[in-house]
Write an enzyme that holds these catalytic residues in place. Structure first.
Site, short mmCIF file in Angstrom:
data_model
loop_
_atom_site.label_atom_id
_atom_site.label_comp_id
_atom_site.label_asym_id
_atom_site.label_seq_id
_atom_site.Cartn_x
_atom_site.Cartn_y
_atom_site.Cartn_z
N ARG A 68 2.21 -16.61 1.26
CA ARG A 68 1.03 -17.48 1.38
C ARG A 68 1.13 -18.68 0.43
NH1 ARG A 68 -2.71 -12.41 -0.13
NH2 ARG A 68 -0.89 -11.43 0.84
N LYS A 102 9.34 -5.36 -6.08
CA LYS A 102 9.12 -4.33 -5.05
C LYS A 102 9.84 -3.04 -5.43
CE LYS A 102 8.77 -7.34 -0.98
NZ LYS A 102 7.41 -6.93 -0.61
N1 BES Z 1 7.19 -10.12 2.77
C1 BES Z 1 6.14 -9.30 2.29
C2 BES Z 1 5.37 -8.59 3.39
C3 BES Z 1 6.08 -7.48 4.11
C4 BES Z 1 6.23 -6.25 3.52
C5 BES Z 1 6.50 -7.67 5.38
C6 BES Z 1 6.84 -5.22 4.21
C7 BES Z 1 7.10 -6.64 6.09
C8 BES Z 1 7.27 -5.41 5.49
C9 BES Z 1 5.13 -10.12 1.49
O1 BES Z 1 5.67 -11.19 0.79
C10 BES Z 1 4.52 -9.19 0.51
O2 BES Z 1 5.22 -8.72 -0.32
N2 BES Z 1 3.22 -8.96 0.67
C11 BES Z 1 2.55 -8.04 -0.16
C12 BES Z 1 1.21 -8.62 -0.49
C13 BES Z 1 0.45 -7.84 -1.53
C14 BES Z 1 1.13 -8.01 -2.86
C15 BES Z 1 -0.95 -8.36 -1.58
C16 BES Z 1 2.40 -6.72 0.60
O3 BES Z 1 2.13 -6.76 1.80
O4 BES Z 1 2.58 -5.68 0.00
ZN ZN Z 2 6.37 -10.61 -1.13
#
Ligand code: BES
Ligand code: ZN
Ligand code: ZN
Length: 500
Positions: A354, A279
């Site tokens: 997921r 991230k």
């Molecule tokens: N935990 C995150 C989702 C998230 C991001 C929750 C920001 C709250 C605030 C999840 O594991 C994630 O990183 N999801 C990605 C999915 C994408 C790579 C398809 C996302 O939402 O960017």
């Molecule tokens: Zn994630």
């Protein structure tokens, strides 16, 4: 722990340090205020004439040593237009009043809020909302601060005043419910707020085990047990972390033997750095909150055990960190987890929630529950779609979703449904495996739910994406900054309605 009481009586006779009276828009007093005015002569009308707050919602003024009363302080709390009141506004007013009184130095206080008319609300509803407002509004998480910022003295007791003695039993029961649901919510907040170096999978397991109760059996599986049973998707996400994963099973038997349970599944990602698909740095600290789904599940179990709810509930929590160690799972990897007939191509290691949920959902479905509800901080896309005022809801269980919507509206722990038309499933097709773990930018919350749907079999299922609601860095009317416990009030109400 604050003491919550309920009592029928007059404001001018209370001996508490403070008495809170509602003030309607246009500086109008309600029943209790009028009675106090009769006992105290001209003080109140004189004050009200000069009162510059006008009774607008949430404003307040305090009078000291009012003649004819036994209390040190009479706080007039603006409630606005009575016709616009709702149970949630009552909850907010109670939270505001409690926080204000705490800063005033009072220890024992009484609130005259339940005499306000709220359309469609019973006295029990109103007492519960006020009690929840007090308990949720006073919550703070400052255990790591050596110097507390907020100058306050903890309140010792709050007495919720009601107009009629004949409602005392109902009001007592309402307070007990409020106490249980608030304790569950505040537990979820505490766990959410713990930093990632403290709140590890092992810590979550210990916290779950601490909820054990005569009706609640808790099993915490360590890495060896997880390998043994074959939760390989959880293990894959765990590969990049030096900390062991856990899989937590909570088995609450409040209902009839043999009744199929409601299964609650919570994402317990104790820190999500994204893995190899790392991230960006900004706000990455907030990814300690990626275990809020598991915190909600534990909060619900805390509440339902306290309420002795006559229902069977099964809780499942897969827990790990998502980091970048040298053994970390990688984009391009193909996984087969607990559900042997689905292969998953990893295209982004940050879509890990997921992945770990797939094992928990497949295991849940195998237990033949009546229904499955999962809680997960699953997608940033849900934050974009709904912001922080509603949890995203998707799934196959039409009745569950309808009832969750009702409970959401009743508790103000609200949900909003997003569609899951079958065309969206196309987006998670893979060239090399059965499915892939991302579906592109469009409809990100929906394609995440499509992925989960592959693992629940034919069990009616609702997925709650709490990414936007589980924590709030600004705080809101009834929650301090940080974890909110969103989902606890919602689902405790939902479960309670099933058996009432
Ligand atoms: N935990 C995150 C989702 C998230 C991001 C929750 C920001 C709250 C605030 C999840 O594991 C994630 O990183 N999801 C990605 C999915 C994408 C790579 C398809 C996302 O939402 O960017
Ligand atoms: Zn994630
Ligand atoms: Zn995540």
């Amino acid at each position: 722990m604050i003491e919550l009481n309920v009592k029928a009586g007059h404001a001018h006779k209370q001996r508490d340090d403070a008495v809170v009276l509602p003030l309607l828009e246009g500086r109008k007093l309600t029943e209790s205020g009028k009675a106090l005015q009769q006992a105290s002569g001209k003080v109140l009308p004189n004050f009200l004439r000069k009162f510059d707050c006008m009774g607008t919602f949430g404003g307040s003024r305090t009078l000291y040593d009012v003649e004819g009363t036994f209390t040190q302080r009479v706080t007039l709390l603006g409630v606005g237009d009575e016709k616009k009141l709702s149970l949630h506004k009552l909850r907010v007013l109670a939270a505001k009043a409690a926080r204000k009184l705490e800063r005033s130095g009072a220890r024992d206080v009484s609130l005259f809020l339940t005499e306000l008319n709220v359309r469609g609300a019973s006295i029990a509803d109103k007492v519960q909302a006020v009690a929840e407002g007090v308990e949720l509004g006073l919550y703070r998480f400052d255990k790591y601060k050596h110097k507390k910022d907020d100058k306050h003295r903890d309140l010792r007791s709050v007495t919720i005043m009601i107009s009629s003695r004949s409602d005392l039993d109902k009001a007592e029961a309402a307070i007990a419910r409020a106490r249980a649901v608030s304790a569950g919510t505040n537990l979820a907040r505490d766990l959410s707020n713990e930093p990632g170096n403290v709140c590890t999978p092992e810590f979550l397991g210990d916290q779950a085990a601490a909820l054990s109760h005569e009706n609640l059996n808790v099993t915490v599986m360590d890495k060896a047990a997880i390998e043994e049973i074959g939760f390989n998707n959880l293990l894959a996400v765990n590969q990049g972390s030096a900390k062991e994963p856990r899989f937590i099973i909570l088995d609450y038997k409040g209902g009839n033997e043999g009744d199929a349970p409601v299964a609650l599944v919570g994402k317990g990602l104790t820190f999500d750095a994204g893995g190899i698909s790392i991230k960006p740095g900004a706000q990455m600290d907030e990814m300690k909150f990626d275990m809020c789904g598991s915190a909600v599940v534990l909060g619900i179990f805390k509440a339902i055990t306290a309420m002795n709810l006559p229902i069977n509930v099964l809780g499942l929590i897969p827990s790990t960190e998502n980091l970048l160690g040298s053994a970390a799972y990688k984009p391009g990897d193909v996984l087969v987890g607990y559900k042997k007939d689905i292969s998953i191509e990893i295209q982004n290691t940050d879509a890990e929630g997921r992945i770990i949920l797939s094992d928990a959902l497949a295991y849940a479905a195998e237990q033949k529950p009546a229904e499955i509800i999962d809680f997960a901080t699953l997608t940033g896309a849900c934050v974009v779609a709904l912001g922080s005022h509603a949890t995203g809801m998707l799934g196959t269980g039409e009745k569950i979703k309808k009832d969750l919507k009702l409970s959401g509206d009743h508790t103000y722990d609200r949900v909003w449904e997003l569609p899951m038309h079958e065309e969206y499933q196309e987006q998670i097709k893979s060239d090399i495996a059965d499915i892939r773990n991302i579906g592109g930018r469009d409809g990100g919350t929906i394609t995440a739910a499509c992925f989960l749907s592959r693992f629940v079999g034919d069990v009616p299922w609702a997925h709650l994406d709490i990414a936007g609601t589980a924590w709030n860095m600004k705080g809101n009317d009834i929650s301090a900054k940080g974890g909110t416990g969103a989902g606890v009030r919602l689902v405790v109400d939902y479960l309670a309605r099933k058996v009432s």
